[in-house]
Structure formats: C-alpha cells, structure tokens
Design an enzyme around this catalytic site. Structure first.
Site, PDB file in Angstrom:
ATOM      1  N   ASP A 296      -3.497   0.732   2.549  1.00  0.00           N
ATOM      2  CA  ASP A 296      -3.481   0.705   1.106  1.00  0.00           C
ATOM      3  C   ASP A 296      -3.474  -0.775   0.698  1.00  0.00           C
ATOM      4  O   ASP A 296      -3.232  -1.642   1.535  1.00  0.00           O
ATOM      5  CB  ASP A 296      -2.205   1.413   0.654  1.00  0.00           C
ATOM      6  CG  ASP A 296      -2.028   1.355  -0.832  1.00  0.00           C
ATOM      7  OD1 ASP A 296      -3.039   1.476  -1.537  1.00  0.00           O
ATOM      8  OD2 ASP A 296      -0.889   1.206  -1.271  1.00  0.00           O
TER       9      ASP A 296
ATOM     10  N   GLY B  37      -7.012   1.873  -4.951  1.00  0.00           N
ATOM     11  CA  GLY B  37      -7.405   2.432  -6.231  1.00  0.00           C
ATOM     12  C   GLY B  37      -7.871   1.348  -7.181  1.00  0.00           C
ATOM     13  O   GLY B  37      -8.301   1.629  -8.296  1.00  0.00           O
TER      14      GLY B  37
ATOM     15  N   ASP C  26      -0.406   7.417  -1.166  1.00  0.00           N
ATOM     16  CA  ASP C  26      -0.800   7.234   0.235  1.00  0.00           C
ATOM     17  C   ASP C  26      -0.294   8.361   1.125  1.00  0.00           C
ATOM     18  O   ASP C  26      -0.583   8.386   2.312  1.00  0.00           O
ATOM     19  CB  ASP C  26      -0.261   5.903   0.763  1.00  0.00           C
ATOM     20  CG  ASP C  26      -0.710   4.749  -0.087  1.00  0.00           C
ATOM     21  OD1 ASP C  26      -1.902   4.721  -0.428  1.00  0.00           O
ATOM     22  OD2 ASP C  26       0.115   3.898  -0.427  1.00  0.00           O
TER      23      ASP C  26
ATOM     24  N   ASP D 145       2.331   2.480   0.811  1.00  0.00           N
ATOM     25  CA  ASP D 145       3.674   2.425   0.258  1.00  0.00           C
ATOM     26  C   ASP D 145       3.915   3.427  -0.861  1.00  0.00           C
ATOM     27  O   ASP D 145       5.037   3.669  -1.229  1.00  0.00           O
ATOM     28  CB  ASP D 145       3.963   1.027  -0.274  1.00  0.00           C
ATOM     29  CG  ASP D 145       3.186   0.755  -1.543  1.00  0.00           C
ATOM     30  OD1 ASP D 145       1.996   1.143  -1.588  1.00  0.00           O
ATOM     31  OD2 ASP D 145       3.748   0.189  -2.478  1.00  0.00           O
TER      32      ASP D 145
END
Lengths: 331, 1192
Positions: free
Chosen positions: B484, B774, B900, B896
């Site tokens: 991420d 994202g 995720d 985190d």
C-alpha cells in the site's frame, strides 16, 4: 519518549541472536587433514585387530548330523525322541595350534530363533528373582502351570527349552576338566536369579523341552540356565558351556563324549561344539580388521584425491566472484 | 450501486485515497461485503459484484468509519442514515426485541445471555475431557492414539503398556499444561472483567451492580473515563444535544474520539424521574462492529437507530460526563466478544511440501510392513509342520486335557497381525513428533522476531508482532511484495506544506517553530495554550496573516485560514501538561489531513479552541470569536467535498466548502476571477507532482433570502422520515455553488524513513515490489520516484482507459513495446533500464476477471515495477490473486488500513503496519510492525533464517526417524520376521522424546547460516529461499539414500562383528541404540554452523543423556537387559565397533559435502567463507547499502 513506557525489547545477546559462537568451516585443509588422520589411524587399528583375530585359536565341530546313528539317519526325530536309545556320541577333534588357557567351551546353535517374539516373551523375570512371586506366570504361556494348577518355576518357553547336551573332553586319555562355575554373568547371579528360589514342577509333565533342574540348587547357582536365559541376539549363536583352565598342546587330538539329547532335528537346527581362546577383540573375527582397513584405505585415497583437486582446481575461500549474481549478471 | 449514505469523515483529499471501508455507510454494499471479509475469506465473489458495479469512484471514497457528526440543533444526519436503513425492514424472525427498562419482560420470551463473559475455555471439571477432546482433533495426536490403542490388543502388544503410552502421554501432558496456563490467565482476566461495578437503574434509582449481573433491557449509566460494560443504545447524555464522545481503542485500536448520539426523542428524559419505556427491535448479535440497525418505539413514535446510536462494550467515554443507555447485547453476544477470534490460519508452503514427502514416507512405511508381513507369512508356511513343538514357537498347548492352538489364529490372521505389529514397531517412520517440534521452533523463531530491536519502532513505540505462528518460514521465500502507499510507504503523518491563496503560491522559506517562544500560543485565564503539534510556517505568509487591514489579499488570507479552522469535524481537547500554566490543545478527529489543516491554521494564528454541536470558538490573532455553526454538510463520496455554514458574530452568513479539486472546480464560479483559478490549477498540478495531497477551498456569502431558503430546506431534509440522506445531499448541492475560490492547500505525507533503501534491497533480493494505492496517478508516480521504485531510466507504460476495448488495445501495445524493450536490454546487457507499468483502477475494472487478465499478467511479469493507482480495496486483492493463481511464487502484502485487509488476507503472507490508521490491517495480518523498512530485516534476515532452519529441521527429522526404523527393520529380518526389537522398548520410545529431540529443536531455533550483516549487505542471498534450495524433492531423496547407507552401517557392522558369538540380544541392542544416537547427533553436529554454548549443551548433552538413560535402563533387574551395557563396555570390540560405525557412516556424506563445497559452492557457502575469513572489505566494495547494520 518516556523511557519507562517504551516497549523496546530489552537488549540481550541472546534475544538478538548474537551469542558468541564458534563457526567452524570445513576448509580443504581440514578436510584433507581429517581424511589422512582417519586413514592413518584406521589402518593400524585394522591390522592390530586382524592380527589379534589371527592369534585366536578356534576349533568347531558340528555334531548334530553325525551323531545320529546310521539306522536312524532318515528319522532323526524319532531317534532323539526315543528315550531308550543311547545318546552318547564320540567325536575326535584335532588341535591345529596350541590352545592357551583359558579356553572357552561353547555350544553353537544355528537356525534357533532365541529372538523369536513368542519365545522372548515367554518368561517371568519376577518369578526368577523372588520366591513370593512364583505365581507370576502370566507371560509364561504355554509353560506356566502344571495341569493341576501349580506354578512351574522357572516358567516359560525359554527355561523349558534349556539346552541339555553335555560334553566330556579328554586328551591323551586324560580327562580335561571343564569348569562350569562362573560362566554366567555375575550380575545375573546376584540380582536376576534369586538365591532362595528353587525349581519347582519343572519339566515334570507334558512335553519335555530340555534339561531338568536339580530342585535342591537355587536358581542363582544354576548357571547353565542363567546363560541360556540370556537370550541370544541372532538365530546363529553360541553359549558358554564352560572354561578349560589348562593349555592344550598343538596337534593333540581331543576326544569328546557328547550326550546328544537336545532336539534340533525338528526344525533343522544345527549344533556345534566350539573351543576357542580369546583376545581383546573377543573371538575369531576378521571382519572388524578388514572393515577398518577398508575404511582407512578409502579415507587415505580420498585425502589424496582432494589434495590433487585443490592443487589442480584451487578456489579461494570466500571469493565473491564465485557468487551466482557475479557469475551471471542479472539481465 | 451507490452507497446511500452521506455520512463519512470530514473531507476528502484530492489525492483521494480509498478511505477506510468502515461503518458509516451501513446500507451500502461495500460495507457489508468488506466487513464480511473480516470473517470469511470469500473476497472473490465480492470482487465480482464490485467490478460490475458502475461507480468505481463511489466505492473508493466510500468511507466505512464511524461518523463524526455535528448536525445542528441536535438533529443528526445519522438519523437520516438510520432511516434509510429502516426501509430495509428488520424481519421479526431475525430481530431481537428489547423492552427498555424492563429486563424481566425482555428476558421472558427470549433467553438472551447475561453479561458475564467467559473467554476461558475450561473449568476445573471440564478441563480434562474438553482439553483431550480438542487435542485429539489434530491428526498427529490421533495417529499416536490409534497406535497406542492397537498396541493394547493382546495379540499386537509390541511394547509394554507404559512404553506404548509414553509418547502420547508426554505430548498430551505438555500441551495440556500449556493450555491450562493460558486458560488460567484468561480466567483471571474474566474475573476482573465480570466483577467490575456499573451503575444500573433499579427501581428508578441507579445502583451499583456487578458487570456480570447486567441483563439485556436494563438501563445503565456510564460516567466519563469509564469502560462500557456491554453494548448499549444511547438514550441520553450529559450534553444537551445528546452527543457522547467515545474512544474505541480497545475495540479497533483507533485512538481518536468518535461521536455517538442519543435520539432526540429520548435525550431529554431523566431516568430517575421520567418513565422510560419503549421497545427496541434490533438485529441478532453479529460481529460487525461498524454496523447496527434497529428501530425503537418510544412514546408511540417509531425512530430508527444506526451505528452512531450504539456504544459497544470496551469503548471508553471521554469528554462527556455521563451517558445513559439501554443494554441490547450483553456478555458473549456483544460485538467485541464476537470479534474475539484469532487470525485466519494459513499453512506455510514448506509445510505443504513437507506433507507431500510425508505421504512418501507413509508409502515407505507401508512397504516395509508389507515386506515384513509377507516374509512372516512365508516363514510360517514353510515351517507349518514344525510349529507345534518348535521350542521357540510351540503352537500347541499340551498342558490342558485338550490340545489346542496357543495364540495362533491361522495363517491369514497371523499375517494381518504382523502387518499391524510392524506398523506399531515402525510407527516413527512418519515423523509425527516433527509437527510438535515445528510448533516449538516457530514459537522460538517468533520470540526472536519479536525481540529483535532492529524491528522495534521507537516512533510509535511498537514491537514487531507475530500473529500467525505457522508461516514463519514463508518469509524466506517471497517473490512478490504488494505494498500500500499511504501509511505504508509514507508515514501518514500529514504535514501542511504549501498554500496557494488567491493565486499566490506560498511555498517559500520555512521557519520551524521549536521551543517555548516561537510557537503560536494564546493566553486563557493566565494560562498559555498552545497546539500540540508544531508546524513549519512560511515566513511571508505568517507576516501577511498577522497584519490585519482591509486589503483584498489580507481578507482572502483571513477567509482561507478561517475556512481551514472551521470547515472540519475536528474536536479540540485541552490537555494538561506538567507545567500548570501551560496547556496543550490536541486536535482530535478522524482524518489526519483535517488535523494537519487545523494545526496549520492554528500556527498562522487561527486557533480553534472550542467546538460544540452549535458553535465554534476560534482565537484569531489573539482575539476570540464565536461563530454559530448553522449547518454542516458532511463529506460524501459523490460530492467529494464538505461544507459548513457559519453565522458570523455580525450575523452575516457564509458557506465554506473544501474538497477535491475535481469536484470543487465544478462548483467554483470561474467568471469571478479566471486568472486566479488558472494559477491555482497550476499550483495544484505542481504540488501533486511532488507527491503532495491537495485540497481546494471555496467560500460564498449567503444573502438572507438564500440563507432562509437553505434553512427551510435543511430543516425539512433533516427531519424527513424518508430518504433523508438523499434530501440532504440535494440541499448541499444547492448551496455549494457559485463559490469564490479561496485557495488550495498542499499536505505532505512524508515517505517513511529508509523506504528507498528498503525497496532497493528488496529488488536486489529478487523480489518484485508492486505498489497498489488509491492515490492519484501523479502522486503515485512521484512517490514512486522518491522511493526509488521508479528510476529515470525506466520506460513507463501507462494504462489509463475507460472501456474494455481500449484496455485491450493498450495492453496489446504495451506487450509489444515491452517485448521489444526487453530484447534490446538483453542485447545490451544493461540491467538498469527496464519497464514500469502504471495502471489505474478504472482500467483494472475492465481487465480483472475478464480474458484480459492473462495479458495483464504477462505484461506485469515482464515489468520490473508495477504501480496501480486509484484502486479499490477489493481490486487490491484481485491483483494479488492475479499473481497467486498463476504462479507458484510466494506473495506478501503489506498495508496499514482497512482498505488493505482484503489484500492482506489474500496474499500468502500478510503484513500489517501498526500505524496511524487503526488496527484493522493488523487484525487481519500475519505479522505486524511499525515501519515499512522493517520488511528488510524481516524477510532478508529472519525470513532467510526461518526458512533455512525449518527446511533443515524437516529433512533432519525425516532422516532421524527413518534411520531408526531401518535399523529396526534390518533386525526384524533376523528374527523370523516376528518384530522383536533388540533395542529395549524404553529406548525405542525415548529415542524421539529424549535421545534426539532437543538438539534438532535448538538448531531449528538458534542456528544461523549467515550473519545478519552478510544477509543485509548481500540481499541476493535471499534467492536461496526463492529457489527452494534448502528443501526440495532432490534433497529429500539424497537424504533418504544417505539414511539407508547409515542404517546399513549401523546395523551390519555390529552384526558381522558379533556374528557367531555369544552376544545376547540386549547387549547388541544397547550397541545399536548408542550407535544410532551418536550418529544422528554427530550428523547434526556436522551441519551446525554456529556453535553457541546452547548448541554444545544440547548436542553433547543429548549424547550424555542417552548414555545415562541406557545405563539406568540396564540397571533395572526386572528388565531382561539387566547389566548388559556394563558387560558390553568391558569388551574392546564394542568400542571398536562404535568408532568404526561413526566414521564409516559419515564418510559418504562427508565426501559429497566436501566435493560440492569445493566444486559447486552455493552463494551461502561463499558468503559464509567470506564472513569467516574477513573478506568483508571486498563485499562492501561491490557497492551496496548500509542499512540497519548491527551496531556491534
């Protein structure tokens, strides 16, 4: 940050996996050295063992077949089972080399599975030791109790099948005395077989398996039984019969008077009488010496090979150019 | 489909990271689907439904979190949301009925459970049966049990009773003690929890009651800083508007405050005086902590309840004097308790491979047993006629009147029995104890990982966490890392960086305020109040903001900062410090971006100091001003902005809006000042290209008429019974238009320390790092550069399409380009230039789960780097699945946030960053840690060690057990196939319990093939795990051949040496016992690389322990082998044999090892030599990173 509240793991060499350690690496030097050392150590040991084995004088005489009278030759079983036939059998053995006392007299049985599961289990260690435990015969089946329910002491198949051939040795017309004292392990006599346990109801009925025991002598002194009950590891085994404490000269011939009582004909077992001296490696056995020489030889050979390998194809230890990514750069 | 909720956290940033799917949006598909992911693993079907859904963006921005809500006049927006749920009527069958303040009636019809909890599994009486029952659920123990039971049959009794039960008993005992201890600790915790006192309404008076006696339907009162004893629906609070602040740290680990509301209908009631009665109809207990739907009938009115009306067990009340609520779920039916389950269990790849080899071993076992039983059959057949009176068989029993067979059941049965007996004798061929050893080793490895101070994050004070205990060794075989971005690569500590105000860019020099004097502070009652966080400020802007005059720019700056300070959902909380004259203002809120903006406003002199539901107080340059909050339009995922309507002290009314640039520019009146809009757009572009998160702020003054229209429609919308959320959204859209642009802010989410170095190490280790974020494409690419993921030499392929056809085309083009490029690279041998693929979520919608997937996979596997931007949570899982399903390579996902979770669960190894964004990722993960860079020591060092250790241990255990079985087998061939063992039964049993058990575990935990330093400096060494160098089928077969040789040596050297001798069975057995134990320990010793005192103690200790055991066994007169070892040891042949066995059995192994080391050295070998001979100089010359080198 507040030091007290810190969850930082407390440092220790253990928890950081940094304990001092010895990190041996098998370098070529070490390898060659160990090969050569083993080689130079093993070959002499092997030679020593061979020579020791060579010094052992061993005479063995198989008598089970020859002791069957000619008229019974095809029905050895009925011979041995017939109580009316005389079982004495005379054999003469030549002595090739001088036998130096102590000379051990063994009987050797072959094809006799003293390590058979059914056999091994059929005994009661408790009963042998303790007169109060004479009823402890539950493992001894089928030789646990007499028909009228009295316990057999010693019970079980092992005791029942006690070897009962006897030997009388004589040379030059003079009898050689065989000492039958002290043939069993001292530990067995002391702790395993009770000095206050006497044979009872033994070989009294049914099928007779072998020797009978004198009911006046406690088990701890029935050394033949003690020896027999230390069951052999392999189907071909020797058991100590007695010791001769006088030397026997070379080229003498020994007259052996055998009472051939023990039935091995049923299952094709063989019987031998063995006279042997002993050395530090025991009886006659060339295998150990040969094995040591073989192993030592291979080690020396490999040591030399590795020397040649390191001379002609050396590799510097820890040379990074041998690392795989240095050999073939990643595309 | 669109989520029908409007209720989310404050703002959305332009960067628009897929924010946490969490509760607010109860009705939406996403929240239900994602929440179910927590419990079950079927993301794939969900993925489908998602991708078919039309609005990708709405999914992304849809937030799941508990809401912070400041609706005016106590009418919370939550009502509307709750209402929208109530349209989905709760079926009476699925509902639980709670009569408020009437526990008797409530509990009369349904048996709801009381509030006492029991996390302990056992009681004193149930411990034995239950624990045994649970233990026997494991296959390993069943195997032991079946073997032990078989052995109890008289026909099969190979071992005595004691000896046969010992292995099972010892294993059961160890496990039971461990379980009992854990349970005792749980019981202790339960007791404390159950006896905590709470205030419960009994006969119109609040009385103290033990927590365990609380019943559903009772009314409880909880005061500030107290923990909620069970799940309650809020009836009233000390706040007149019915707001309560709760901290949910015990529940989800998020430390910021969340708000909960009492219903208007109940908030004015005082329990002691007013009669409170009503009926709550709510859903059955479930484990979704972010969802709740119910309705309440009170005073004949039906009101709906949503997640913002319930406070869950374990939460703590903050900043609210008291809360009164009615118990709806108690005890183990509370959501907190229902969520009390561990991480999903995974099985490591090494273990999967090991199981394959164990099947092979069971074939060996069956083969041996067949050989033995067949031979036994032949033997019996051949001696058929002799068996009756054969002295060592004696089939016939003559002692009875009737001659009968004794212990003989016919040839067929005898063969069958000897088959079963050989299974009993050879049972350890299948190394069941290995499973137990592996568990112990993993516990040890986990201990070292947790205790590693290189993986301790001082900043967040978090240790490494090992949540899954059975995949430690997978860490050494990872090929793909999916990461991420926000919070994983970056710190997720937002820092206000630049501002563009009215087209002027303030990104000049920075002064950092440290110390007492510099930072902005205010005086309140003689006390100094200052913001908790210090912010770097732009000196020019600071000066401008301080000068107050009526120039246009000064006014614009004023409005800009006012917007930052007011237009949010932040709650200021005053915290005491050690200095009584000084207080800190801590801004609590859900979004770190908002916090950063409020801190920034405070630093420039616009300090938010108070917020209630009706007004806010802002200290502007030392002057306190109170603004009425007339209305607030929460952030929602369609508008992607939020607005607040402020009533000034001079009764002018203005609306402030902030939001993502894409939607903000649509509602800004460009005609007002075109050049400002243009230059702001330029600034925004330059901000985002250096990786900053941007927001646009606008404002409009409302005329009285406008305000009145808005107010009327707002009131109507807020109190509407149907479709409240939709109505409110319409109201918001009507007011949020024709704005004048105030400016834009840029917030930096800084890269975590050591990230570029870590990524470089991982890449050197042959691990492909993919970033799934994202964020916007520009932000993602700029982070890619700063984290060294992308380099300027890389060729970037960007796929950014809106239809399936165009996706297909660009994929095909990209494949052609990449093939060409890779061919060129191969020719030029230039390893620097490579291909990077950048793909966005919209394109992935069309690619994933279609036939294009295959092409994407092919393309992606050619690329050195893959960056996926604007991806939805479930798409992340889809990408992981793309690799996982098509290759044999191991995947690791690290993240985190709640977004995720699906990815973490999908990957072979899931790593959670325990950082800013709550603990959902951590809860779903297998390992959790504080920083991304710890991935390097975790994988390269611990993963490598774990893999090597475990791989070696498995092979060694196979060898160790098979060796023993082979020796037993050889002997069986000399006993008439009757499965006698000359090795005493006690030695057979103790062999794997005492003689050889400990060294392998110690080596499995402690041995290190290479030092941490070498592993860190040479990341390439990690490749040995990826290539399965330490455990593979070839090694297994080599080991088995070696085992066979060693067994031949151990068995036949004594056999031939004592051939035709008077050796007894016990003595020979002792020789074999000692020889085999010596050999397996020496064999291990030859492979140990680092000899610490522990390894010395365990290996030599085991040998000594074996000798002692053999002596002790032989000192028991009741056993047949009495005194055998002493007689044996006095003969020279015994020692000669022992020495010969040791050397002869090791020679082939030694030769092969030496030869391989010299001619085909593996990387680990070279590195080890380099380590030993201090060629470290040469290693470092090759130019690699200096990172986390051990400091000693």
């Amino acid at each position: 940050m507040d030091h007290k509240n810190s969850k930082k793991p407390t440092y220790s060499r253990f928890s950081q996996q940094e304990l001092p350690a010895w990190k041996p690496i098998l370098t070529p030097g070490w390898a060659i050295a160990s090969f050569i050392t083993i080689g130079t150590l093993f070959i002499p040991i092997g030679l020593l063992a061979l020579s020791a084995s060579d010094n052992v004088v061993e005479i063995s005489d198989r008598y089970d077949e020859v002791c069957v009278p000619d008229d019974y030759s095809s029905k050895a079983e009925s011979y041995i089972q017939n109580p009316d036939v005389k079982k004495t059998c005379i054999r003469t053995i030549k002595v090739p080399k001088k036998l130096v006392a102590p000379i051990f007299v063994y009987y050797q049985l072959e094809n006799f599975y003293q390590n058979h599961r059914r056999y091994v289990k059929s005994r009661s260690n408790k009963q042998l030791r303790d007169p109060k435990a004479e009823d402890d015969t539950h493992d001894c089946f089928p030789k646990s109790k007499t028909k009228d329910g009295k316990p057999i002491v010693p019970c079980g198949l092992i005791a029942w099948s006690l070897f009962n051939d006897t030997y009388k040795l004589s040379t030059r017309g003079k009898e050689i005395s065989i000492n039958k004292k002290g043939i069993a392990w001292k530990s067995d006599r002391k702790a395993k077989f009770g000095s206050n346990v006497y044979p009872k109801n033994f070989q009294k009925e049914g099928l007779i398996g072998g020797a009978t025991l004198d009911e006046q002598i406690p088990l701890s002194e029935q050394e033949d039984l003690i020896v027999w009950m230390r069951t052999a590891a392999l189907p071909k085994f020797r058991k100590l019969y007695g010791k001769i404490e006088t030397d026997i000269e070379a080229h003498d011939s020994i007259k052996v008077e055998i009472e051939n009582n023990y039935n091995t004909y049923k299952f094709g077992g063989r019987k031998k009488l063995v006279l042997s001296t002993t050395t530090w490696i025991g009886g006659k056995n060339d295998f150990v010496g040969m094995a040591y020489i073989g192993v030592g030889g291979i080690c020396l050979f490999m040591g030399i090979n590795f020397i040649l390998l390191y001379v002609f194809r050396p590799r510097r230890l820890g040379d990074p150019s041998y690392l795989s990514w240095n050999r073939h750069p990643i595309a | 489909m669109l989520p029908n909720s409007s209720q989310v956290r404050g703002w959305i940033m332009t960067s628009n990271r897929p924010s946490l799917p969490t509760p607010g949006s109860t009705g939406s598909d996403l929240s239900s689907s994602t929440s179910s992911n927590n419990s079950d693993n079927n993301q794939i079907p969900n993925l489908h439904s998602l991708q078919n859904s039309s609005s990708q963006l709405s999914i992304k921005s849809n937030s799941w979190r508990a809401s912070v809500n400041f609706g005016s006049k106590g009418v919370s927006v939550a009502d509307s949301e709750g209402f929208s749920i109530s349209r989905r009527e709760i079926n009476d069958d699925d509902a639980r009925l709670v009569y408020v303040n009437d526990p008797l009636k409530t509990n009369e019809t349904f048996e709801f459970c009381g509030n006492s909890i029991r996390t302990g599994k056992y009681s004193v009486f149930t411990f034995l049966p239950r624990n045994l029952f649970e233990q026997f659920h494991r296959v390993a123990y069943m195997y032991f049990l079946i073997i032990a039971i078989l052995n109890q049959l008289p026909q099969l009794a190979v071992f005595g009773r004691g000896a046969s039960i010992l292995p099972l008993a010892s294993v059961l005992f160890v496990t039971a003690v461990k379980d009992a201890y854990e349970d005792w600790r749980r019981h202790k915790a339960d007791k404390i929890e159950n006896n905590r006192l709470s205030s419960v309404l009994v006969n119109d008076r609040f009385q103290h009651k033990r927590s365990k006696d609380i019943q559903v339907g009772e009314i409880v009162k909880v005061s500030a800083d107290e923990t909620i004893p069970c799940d309650i629906v809020v009836l009233s609070t000390s706040d007149p508007t019915g707001v309560a602040y709760v901290q949910t740290i015990n529940l989800d680990g998020e430390s910021n405050l969340k708000t909960r509301y009492a219903k208007q209908e109940t908030l004015s009631k005082v329990p002691e005086k007013d009669v409170i009665s009503g009926l709550i109809k709510c859903e059955k207990p479930n484990r979704n902590i972010y969802g709740f739907q119910a309705n309440m009938e009170v005073d004949g009115k039906r009101v709906s309840l949503g997640p913002s009306n319930i406070i869950l067990r374990g939460c703590v009340i903050k900043n609210t004097d008291w809360v009164v609520g009615v118990v709806v779920y108690a005890g183990r039916e509370t959501k907190a308790m229902l969520n009390n389950s561990g991480a999903p269990s995974k099985r490591s790849r090494l273990e999967t491979h090991m199981n394959r080899e164990i099947i092979l071993l069971s074939f060996f076992l069956v083969t041996l047993c067949i050989i033995v039983s067949a031979c036994a059959g032949f033997w019996l057949k051949r001696h058929q006629d002799e068996l009756d009176i054969m002295p060592f068989y004696r089939r016939k029993d003559y002692s009875k009147e009737q001659v009968e067979n004794y212990n003989y059941y016919g040839l067929g049965m005898e063969i069958f029995f000897s088959f079963l007996m050989s299974v009993i004798v050879f049972q350890i061929m299948i190394p069941i104890s290995l499973y137990i050893s592996m568990e112990l080793v993993r516990v040890g490895q986990a201990y070292f990982m947790i205790r590693d101070d290189k993986m301790f994050d001082a900043a967040s004070n978090t240790k490494f966490q090992c949540r899954a205990l059975n995949i430690n060794e997978d860490l050494g075989q990872i090929k793909y890392v999916f990461s991420d971005k926000t919070g994983t690569l970056t710190e997720n500590k937002m820092e206000f960086q630049f501002a563009s105000i009215s087209g002027v860019d303030y990104s000049g020099e920075k002064i950092e305020f440290y110390g007492e004097q510099g930072a902005y502070n205010i005086q309140v009652d003689g006390q100094v109040w200052r913001p908790k966080m210090k912010v770097q400020v732009d000196s020019k802007l600071l000066k401008l903001s301080k000068t107050r005059n009526d120039t246009k720019s000064s006014k614009e700056i004023y409005d800009f900062f006012l917007a930052l300070a007011a237009c949010n959902t932040i709650v200021p909380i005053v915290v005491n410090t050690s200095n009584p004259n000084e207080k800190l203002i801590d801004y609590q809120g859900e979004s770190p971006d908002e916090q950063a903006l409020v801190y920034a406003a405070a630093a420039y002199g616009f300090m938010l100091i108070e917020r209630t539901s009706g007004h806010i107080v802002i200290d502007i340059q030392g002057e306190r001003q109170r603004f009425n909050v007339l209305g607030m339009h929460e952030f929602d995922s369609d508008r992607k902005r939020m607005s607040v309507i402020l009533g000034y002290p001079d009764s002018t009314v203005k609306v402030f809006v902030k939001g993502a640039d894409t939607t903000m520019f649509k509602v800004i009146d460009e005609s007002l000042n075109l050049s400002v809009v243009k230059s702001t757009e330029n600034h925004l572009h330059s901000y985002s290209s250096i990786g900053l998160r941007t927001l646009v702020v606008g404002m409009r003054a409302l005329s009285i008429a406008e305000f009145d229209t808005w107010q009327t429609s707002y009131e109507i919308a807020s109190t509407a019974l149907m479709g409240r959320a939709g109505l409110l959204r319409k109201v918001a859209i009507n007011i949020e238009n024709n704005l004048s642009l105030l400016g834009a802010s840029a917030i930096e989410d800084r890269l975590q320390k050591g990230v570029p170095e870590a990524i470089e190490s991982l890449r050197k280790a042959g691990i492909k790092v993919w970033v799934l974020t994202g964020d916007k494409q520009e932000t993602a690419i700029s982070i890619g550069y700063s984290s060294k993921l992308l380099t300027s030499k890389m060729m970037q392929i960007i796929i950014n399409n809106n239809s399936k056809m165009s996706c297909k085309k660009s994929l095909e083009d990209a494949l052609i380009t990449s093939r060409k490029l890779i061919n060129v690279t191969r020719a030029s041998e230039d390893d620097e230039s490579s291909v990077a693929l950048i793909i966005d979520g919209t394109s992935l919608v069309y690619i994933l789960d279609s036939e294009l997937e295959e092409q994407l996979f092919e393309l992606a596997s050619k690329c050195a780097v893959v960056l996926c931007c604007r991806v939805a949570p479930l798409q992340k899982a889809g990408i992981v699945a793309l690799i996982k399903n098509r290759t044999d390579d191991m995947t690791l996902a690290i993240g985190d946030g709640a977004n995720d979770v699906s990815m973490i669960q999908m990957a072979d190894v899931g790593v959670g960053i325990s950082g800013q964004e709550g603990r959902q990722a951590v809860m779903a993960s297998d390992f959790a840690m504080g920083q991304f860079r710890f991935l390097v020591p975790l994988m390269l060092v611990h993963g490598h060690w774990n893999y090597q250790r475990m791989a070696y241990m498995i092979l060694y255990n196979f060898y160790r057990n098979a060796l023993f079985v082979f020796i037993l087998f050889w002997y069986v061939l000399y006993t008439g196939f009757t499965l006698t063992t000359s090795i005493t039964e006690w030695s057979s049993v103790l062999y794997s319990v005492i003689y050889t058990a400990i060294p392998t575990i110690v080596v499995g935990i402690l041995d290190k093939d290479l030092s941490r330093k070498s592993l860190m400096t040479y990341p390439q060494l990690y490749g040995s795990g990826q290539r399965k160098e330490s455990y593979n089928a070839k090694l297994f077969w080599v080991t088995m051949v070696d085992t066979l040789w060693q067994s031949v040596v151990v068995f036949f050297i004594p056999l031939l040496a004592f051939w035709e001798s008077d050796i007894d069975s016990s003595s020979l057995g002792d020789l074999w016992t000692l020889a085999v134990v010596f050999i397996v320990n020496i064999h291990l010793a030859m492979d140990v690389i680092r000899w610490t005192w522990i390894s010395h103690a365990s290996i030599w200790g085991s040998i000594i322990a074996t000798c002692i055991c053999v002596i002790v066994i032989d000192a028991i007169p009741a056993l047949p082998g009495y005194w055998a070892i002493f007689n044996l040891a006095s003969s020279g042949l015994f020692w000669i044999c022992l020495l010969g066995i040791l050397i002869a059995s090791m020679i082939p192994r030694f030769i092969v090892k030496m030869f391989m080391q010299h001619c085909k050295p593996c990387d680990r070998q070279i590195a080890r030599e380099a380590e030993k001979f201090q060629n470290a100089m040469e290693i470092t010359r090759n130019g690699e990173i200096e990172m986390n080198l051990p400091h000693r």
